[in-house]
Structures are given as C-alpha cells and as structure tokens.
Design a protein around this motif. Sequence first.
Motif, PDB file in Angstrom:
ATOM      1  N   ALA A  82      39.060 -40.389  13.825  1.00  0.00           N
ATOM      2  CA  ALA A  82      38.972 -39.846  12.475  1.00  0.00           C
ATOM      3  C   ALA A  82      37.956 -38.703  12.417  1.00  0.00           C
ATOM      4  N   LEU A  83      36.815 -38.893  13.054  1.00  0.00           N
ATOM      5  CA  LEU A  83      35.780 -37.854  13.022  1.00  0.00           C
ATOM      6  C   LEU A  83      36.248 -36.585  13.734  1.00  0.00           C
ATOM      7  N   GLU A  84      36.970 -36.798  14.807  1.00  0.00           N
ATOM      8  CA  GLU A  84      37.498 -35.668  15.549  1.00  0.00           C
ATOM      9  C   GLU A  84      38.453 -34.844  14.682  1.00  0.00           C
ATOM     10  N   ASP A 100      50.045 -39.371  16.669  1.00  0.00           N
ATOM     11  CA  ASP A 100      49.179 -39.696  15.524  1.00  0.00           C
ATOM     12  C   ASP A 100      49.742 -40.859  14.711  1.00  0.00           C
ATOM     13  N   GLU A 101      51.045 -41.079  14.849  1.00  0.00           N
ATOM     14  CA  GLU A 101      51.666 -42.167  14.096  1.00  0.00           C
ATOM     15  C   GLU A 101      51.043 -43.518  14.443  1.00  0.00           C
ATOM     16  N   LEU A 102      50.660 -43.695  15.707  1.00  0.00           N
ATOM     17  CA  LEU A 102      50.098 -44.983  16.116  1.00  0.00           C
ATOM     18  C   LEU A 102      48.774 -45.255  15.404  1.00  0.00           C
ATOM     19  N   PHE A 103      48.045 -44.206  15.084  1.00  0.00           N
ATOM     20  CA  PHE A 103      46.744 -44.395  14.412  1.00  0.00           C
ATOM     21  C   PHE A 103      46.912 -44.666  12.928  1.00  0.00           C
ATOM     22  N   ARG A 104      48.113 -44.500  12.445  1.00  0.00           N
ATOM     23  CA  ARG A 104      48.335 -44.799  11.031  1.00  0.00           C
ATOM     24  C   ARG A 104      48.736 -46.258  10.823  1.00  0.00           C
ATOM     25  N   ALA A 105      48.616 -47.050  11.865  1.00  0.00           N
ATOM     26  CA  ALA A 105      48.945 -48.472  11.761  1.00  0.00           C
ATOM     27  C   ALA A 105      48.169 -49.078  10.602  1.00  0.00           C
ATOM     28  N   SER A 106      48.846 -49.895   9.776  1.00  0.00           N
ATOM     29  CA  SER A 106      48.121 -50.464   8.638  1.00  0.00           C
ATOM     30  C   SER A 106      47.205 -51.600   9.091  1.00  0.00           C
ATOM     31  N   LYS A 129      42.385 -49.880  16.136  1.00  0.00           N
ATOM     32  CA  LYS A 129      41.212 -49.981  17.011  1.00  0.00           C
ATOM     33  C   LYS A 129      41.649 -50.001  18.478  1.00  0.00           C
ATOM     34  N   ARG A 130      42.740 -50.707  18.738  1.00  0.00           N
ATOM     35  CA  ARG A 130      43.214 -50.810  20.107  1.00  0.00           C
ATOM     36  C   ARG A 130      43.538 -49.421  20.672  1.00  0.00           C
ATOM     37  N   TYR A 131      44.200 -48.593  19.848  1.00  0.00           N
ATOM     38  CA  TYR A 131      44.553 -47.254  20.317  1.00  0.00           C
ATOM     39  C   TYR A 131      43.325 -46.361  20.435  1.00  0.00           C
ATOM     40  N   VAL A 132      42.378 -46.530  19.501  1.00  0.00           N
ATOM     41  CA  VAL A 132      41.143 -45.737  19.570  1.00  0.00           C
ATOM     42  C   VAL A 132      40.427 -46.047  20.888  1.00  0.00           C
ATOM     43  N   THR A 133      40.363 -47.330  21.220  1.00  0.00           N
ATOM     44  CA  THR A 133      39.689 -47.731  22.460  1.00  0.00           C
ATOM     45  C   THR A 133      40.403 -47.155  23.670  1.00  0.00           C
TER      46      THR A 133
END
Lengths: 417, 491
Positions: free
Chosen positions: A139-141, A335-341, A347-351
């Motif tokens: 998100a910060l990126e 980016d769709e994966l990061f929109r997971a509700s 978090k898993r994808y961020v990691t």
Amino acid sequence: MKLVGKHINKDHSGYVSIRPEDDEDMWHLYNLIQEGDNVRAPAIRRVQNVSATGSSESHRVRTTLTLTVSRVEFSPSTAPTGAEASSSSTTPLEPTASLQVTGRVAAENSHVKLGAFHTLDIEANRDVRIEKLEWDSIALERIEEASIPGRGAEVGAIVCGEGTAAFCLLSQHMTVVRQRIAVPVPRKRTGSATAHERGLSRFYDTLYQTFLRHIPYSSPSLRAIVIASPGWVRDAVFDHIMAEATRTGNRALLGARPKFVRVHINSPHVHSLVEVLKSPEIVSQLKETKFAREGIMLDKFFKMLGSDEQRAWYGPDHVSLAVDRGAVGTLLISDELFRASDPQLRKRYVTLVEDVREKRGEVLIFSSMHESGQQLNQITGIAAILNFPLDVEVVEAEEREAKEEAEKKLQESAEGA
Amino acid sequence: MGQQELDISGLNLESKSGPTVADELPKVSLAREKLLEEARRALESEEGGRKSASLVIIGHVDAGKSTLIGRLLYELGRVDEKTKIANERASDKIGKGSFSWAWELDGTTEERERGITMDVALQALETPNRRITILDAPGHRDFIPNMISGATQADCALLVVDSSTGEFEAGFERGGQTREHLILVRSLGVSQVVVAVNKLDQVDWSRDRYEDVCEQLKAFLVQSGFHPSRTSFVPVGAMAGVNLLDRSGSDVLALRAWYSGPTLVNLLDTLQPPTRDIDAPLRFPIFNVFKGSASATGVSGRICGGIVQVGERLRILPGDETAVVKSIESESEAEPLPWAAAGSNVTLYLIAVDPIHLSIGSVLCSPSNLIPLASVFTARIIVFDIEVPILAGTSVELFHQSRNVPASISKLTAILDRASGGVTKNNPRVLTKGASAEVQITIRPVAFSGPASRAQPIPIEPFASNKDMGRILIRRGGETISAGIVLTVVS
Ligand SMILES: Nc1nc2c(ncn2[C@@H]2O[C@H](COP(=O)(O)OP(=O)(O)OP(=O)(O)O)[C@@H](O)[C@H]2O)c(=O)[nH]1
Ligand SMILES: [Mg+2]
C-alpha cells in the motif's frame, strides 16, 4: 495524485490524505481502500427537515463524512458517445472513471447519525483521507508511485481493423478505452467494389473525428500515438489523418507527426495491445515504463512455459513453494490478489512479495487495467520465472514427505509424553 | 516435428456423423411440408442435370489463386473479351500487368494496387456437369480471418501451390499458409481437395518437380486427415491457361510429353456435391451485408441447414429483431429463386428491418426454432503444432463462421485418447501440441469495461445438432492453434 498529508505510526496504523486528479488516481484509490478502513471524503447527503407546522421538506447538503468501508466499486471510463466528451487536444482529459465507497458513518456530524449507511462518490480534485490499522509495504509503495508528479496518459493507441477502431490511452497503471467505433464496411462483390470503398471512406472520416476528440495528441505528456492494425489499415489511417490535418491547417496535429508510430498486430481486437507493447518499435521507445516491462515479462513467461517448463510456474500454491526455495527470479503478480477481502490472504501475498525482494528477485505488480494484467488474472493472477529449473511434481512430493515426517514426529512426541 | 500432431482426423469427426437434430419443430405447417416436398423433388432432379457445389480457392500468398480463377472464367466464357482487355490495359497502367487475370477477382483499389487479395471474392462457373460457386480466398496471413469466413461456406477446396524453386518450400514450411489453409479447411469439414500445381512454366514443365511437390503434399494431406481417394492433383500454368480446359498450344509440348491425365475442369466436373440437410432448422450465418435496390438490404452467405422461402419472416440473432425475405438470388442462377435449401450460397434481400440490425456474423433463423446463444460452452478440441502450451485461462480468438471474438480457454477438463476418445487425464495443467482434449471456452467481455462486465453471447450450437454451426477454430497471435467442435452450451 497529490499527497496532502501522511501520518503512519510505529505499529503501521495511521492515515494518508490524497487528492485524486485523473482516472488512474481513481484506480489507485480503488486498490488502496479496503474493507474495514475508515475513509473521509466530501459527500452530498439528502436531509429531511420537519418544519414547525409539521410539513417535511428534503434538501441536499454538502458535508464531509467518515465511513467504515464495507464495499468499494470501480468502473472505468464509461465510454462517452459522440459530442458530450469533447476536449481540447492539449489539456488532460476529464476523468471518466468512477469510484464508489460504501459503508457506515463512523463519525457523527450535524447531518448524519452514527452508523447510518452512505455511499461516497469519490470526486476528482477533492481530498480523501484513508485511515488503516495497518499500512503494509504494498500500500505504501502505491502511494509513493502514485504521487510522482507529471504523470498522465503516456501513449495513445488506435487499434483498428477494416471498419472498427478502439481509441485507447495507456498510462502506467491503466488502459482506458476512450471510445470504440464500428462503421459497417460491406465486402466487395462480383463486379463492384464501390459499396466497399464508400464504406471505407466513411470509416476513415469517422475515425478522424473520433481521433480529434479522444486522443490528446499535442499534450506534452503523450509520448507516442500508436496506430496498430493487421494488414495495411494503419497506413491508410495515418495517411488520412495527416491529409486531413493538412487540409484543415491543423498545425498542432501536424506538429505531432513525429509521435506517430505504426505497429503491425495480428488481430484488430483491443487485446492486441499486448502485441503492440512487445513490438520493437514500441519497446525501444518505452522500455523503461512499467507497463511495457510487464508486457515483455509476461511474454517471456509464456515462452518459457513452452521451452523450459520447469522454470515457469504459476498458481498461488506452486509459486509459494518456489519462493520458499529461493528459486524465483521474477515474480509476476496481479494487483487483483491484493484486493482480497480477507486480510490474511492479502498478508500472504504481501509476504510473498517481500520474500522475493529480500532474495534480490524482481517483482512486477501487474495492473488489472492493462491487457497484460487481465491475461495474468486469467491464469490465477500469479506466476514466476525461476532462476533454476524445478520439477513441480518432485517439489510437491518432497513437501508431502516433509509434512508426513513432521506429523510422525509430532505423534511420536505425543505418544512419548 | 511430427506431422501427426496436425491430424485432424483425431477429432473423429466422421464417426460422430448421425444427423441428430436437438429440437423438433413444435408444429409443422402444411406449407412447409409442401415446400420440403418440392425442394426434395427439385434436388433429386438436379441429380440428372448439373449438380451444385461450392469451392474455396486456398494456398500461400501469390501462388496464383486469383490468376487461375480469372483465367478459368475467361476460358469458360464467363469473362468477355472486352473486360479482359480493359483489365490488361488498366493493370498495365499502374505497373501491375502480371495481375491482369487476377483483377477480375481482386476488385478493390487497394487489392489492385498491392497485387494482393485481401478479402474473399465470390464467383460462379459451370462445367459440363457442375454448377460451382467459387470463393477465392486471400493467401496473405493477415487475412486468414477472411479466408476462414470464406472456407466456412465451401464443400470442397482447390489448393493452388507455386511450384517454382524455393516458392513451394516457402509456402509449405512451418508457418506457411499452404499448411495452415489445408488444416483450416479440413477442420471446417471440407474433405475433398483438388491440388493445382501451378507455375510449372517456371521450372520448364519438369516432371520431377511436379512429382516431388505432389509427394510432399500427399504425405501431409493424409496426416491432416484427407482421404487419398478424395484428393487429386493436376499440373497447370494459370497465367497461360495451360491444362485448365485443355492442353492445346505449342508451348506445352513439354507437358504433353509426360502428362495425359485430367485437366482442371475434368476434375472440377466430378466434385462431390454436399449432403443437404433440408429438414434441419434454418441456419443462415451472414457473410456480407450490403444495400440492395429500393428499401431491401442484401445479406449473403451459405444456408447451413434447413430451407428458406420468399415471404418468410426470419429472426436475427443475437438480438430481438426480425426481417422478411423479399427475394432470393444466387450467383450461379440467372433468375431469382422462390426458395433455397441447405448447402446453397445465396443472397437474401430483406425488408421490414433497419439495416443497422444486420451485421456480418449474425445468424438468421426461423422464429420458431432459434439457435442458442452462448458465452460459455464446452468443446472437444485438437491442439496443433504449438510452441507455447495452452493453460487454463489462455487468451485466444475464437472463430465461428464469419465471426471472431476474444475468448479464453477457461477450463481444461480432460485430455482424451485420440483414437478412442476416452479420458486419459482429468484436469491437466497444460495442453501441449498434438493433444486432444475437452475444454471449456468463455467469450471474454469487452476489454476494460470493469470487473463485473459480462460478455456478449454469440450464436453457436452443438455439433450434434448442426455440424456447420458446431465447428470452431482457435487462434492466438496470428496462428491457428486448435480446432474443435462444440459439445454443450453452458450459459
Ligand atoms: N510464371 C507464372 N506466374 C504466374 C502464374 N500464375 C500466376 N502467376 C503470377 O503470380 C503472381 C501472383 O498471382 P495471384 O493470382 O495474385 O496470386 P494469389 O494466389 O491470388 O495471391 P493472393 O490472393 O494475394 O494470396 C502474379 O504476378 C501472377 O502473374 C503462372 O502460371 N506462371
Ligand atoms: Mg488472390
């Protein structure tokens, strides 16, 4: 997008205030705002007043509301038809995308009760404040990338065939189809091609008028104007545009001549933009742009799948395994994966992204608003090019064994106790 | 590479050939019965006279397809001396004299200037026993969508190859259109092919070269699923008109020295006419739309099932509109027709409809028996010689009749045994070259129209209901990667 304010605490909670300016900024907001965030933005609310005599009247008030988000909806350019969408060729185009944020009111004010439902229509050029319990690196990126000034459409593209054309604007994070035209062009018939040729010239005329309205050809940020087609339509289109510019004395357009690039594609559908982005003419001009890089790497992934299958993995589970083994050279993730509700899933994808970066791998976060991102979405949204070959079946077998081993140990220690 | 991968017979199309019609018409009116009776009688009596067939001309770019047809039309008296001379003069004037025969077919300014056929040209000719509709296809790879839409209207194919040194090889190598066109027509149900080995004047009418070219093609034809008994070969010189109608003239002594077989016209005269399923529900996929005289709009194409008569009201799919048939014409008939049946290439003049509702790719049906609309369907496919495998989610272009739309192979259901059709692997991760498989195909929504947008469904139906309307081709990046048949419409 302007960054108006930002305050992030040590525990990663905090807020960011931003001012969206164009379609792409709406897309950024759509990707930033998640269920559970608090969003504060200008709103229009209908209020009922009951007068002393008991009659009621309703009116609309402008206010500012803070919502706890339960749903976010984005819709890209609602392709305007005909006259309504005229704009001069030099000013940036008015945003056409819309973003709606729905949720319960989280801070009471004089017009609205706490807990009431409201839907905010996010407007361009008005500040939005997003408050999150956790601002993660992704998100910060995005905030950082989005607030680099001087962005906007970088490439205008007309994807055409005989009788059809789509007018697109490509920026770092999105492709907007500004307008589509379809002019019926009858096929040639025995002994007569006049209907065909009349149809074609009607097509070129319509195309030129649409071009003037939807491609900001002399805007300085627009680096290239691509005319792409199979066959030779692109040459005829280019010649027609230049001839009309000369005939009407359109200096600005004549001056933009060096921006025009003609590219061969295999089909007149908009998805051929992936072919445009990997064509040598465009690669040499745009190679440092994010979307061109995405196109090139997705192509590389597909090719590798054919030539060196053990180095091309896709699907969340498989890619996670490859990341665990430090094998990922390039991670392609949508980016769709990061929109997971589900925040755990995000978090898993961020990691995953952080892990790959830690091991000096390259990470490309694809935008679903580009064709390359849509194609990645179709194949689960995540893929990886590995630094060395790994056999999926072998790795899976090893994982299974390790798991069984661990379970056995656990059982043994349980029995021993 | 193993050419066997290209074998379309792996689809087992022939074994599936019982004409099963999904829905019976609810109630058949007497008029329709009478019409069918009359049609049957007329088609039977046709057996005695000239039978009709339609022929698509295929082959690599510049093989001489249009020149061959232009010259043949002249030999048969369908192009008069005046037109011939006019074409010679005008083509000479723009430095394209060698294309003067092709001009009869290459009618647009751009085709003439470039010396390239860009879209299918429709013509008709007669041999002693046949009335043939000609569809002269473009050879250039960029115009394969047009070639496909022509090939979907044909019963037989005439393959023209350039025998001159290096040119045959260029068309026949991987990526050349000699190969791709043959695979395409076979996948579209064409099983008869005549091969015209052209430009033999360039190799001094060499018998060795002719036989060498034939041998290479024979092997490929068999591997592509063409039966040797339905393929024939003929040496020709299109430009000079050698061995089209006859072998007269002193310049062909060299050919006469070693060839005494049939001429091209002899072979065309024995083409098998199509089987006509006139009892099936009417299906008329539109190939072309143009303005007719008065208020009528002309739509041309091939009737892929059923029968249509003047006065009938037809439904246009997709959409809710209807139109009424004012008249019916055919390129191969001088007089307008009262009716036309499956297998005929005709033009319907329609009234009581706004032309904006008529577009290429739409299908006309009888209002009482509509073709299904689908945005998701299952199919049995065969994968051609591809380098990049097919994954679940691979983006492709779907070709069906004269329409092509973006789609994705949304699910890989099973890999099938090519001989038996039995499942050898469920839910495969990828499909590689040569595979036969059952898959699900989803039409893609219009690009970038938002997350929730739905695709426009297209008119398509299971192969079991209507063969012509149940065949699909799949292309990606300008290459044909697969062909197949529709099994079921999902939604
Ligand atoms: N020497 C020689 N040249 C020929 C012969 N037939 C055709 N050509 C030449 O080949 C060139 C291509 O001919 P076309 O008839 O346009 O070929 P085509 O196969 O229709 O080409 P496309 O439709 O564009 O794929 C022309 O220059 C013809 O003059 C022949 O028998 N001998
Ligand atoms: Mg031609």
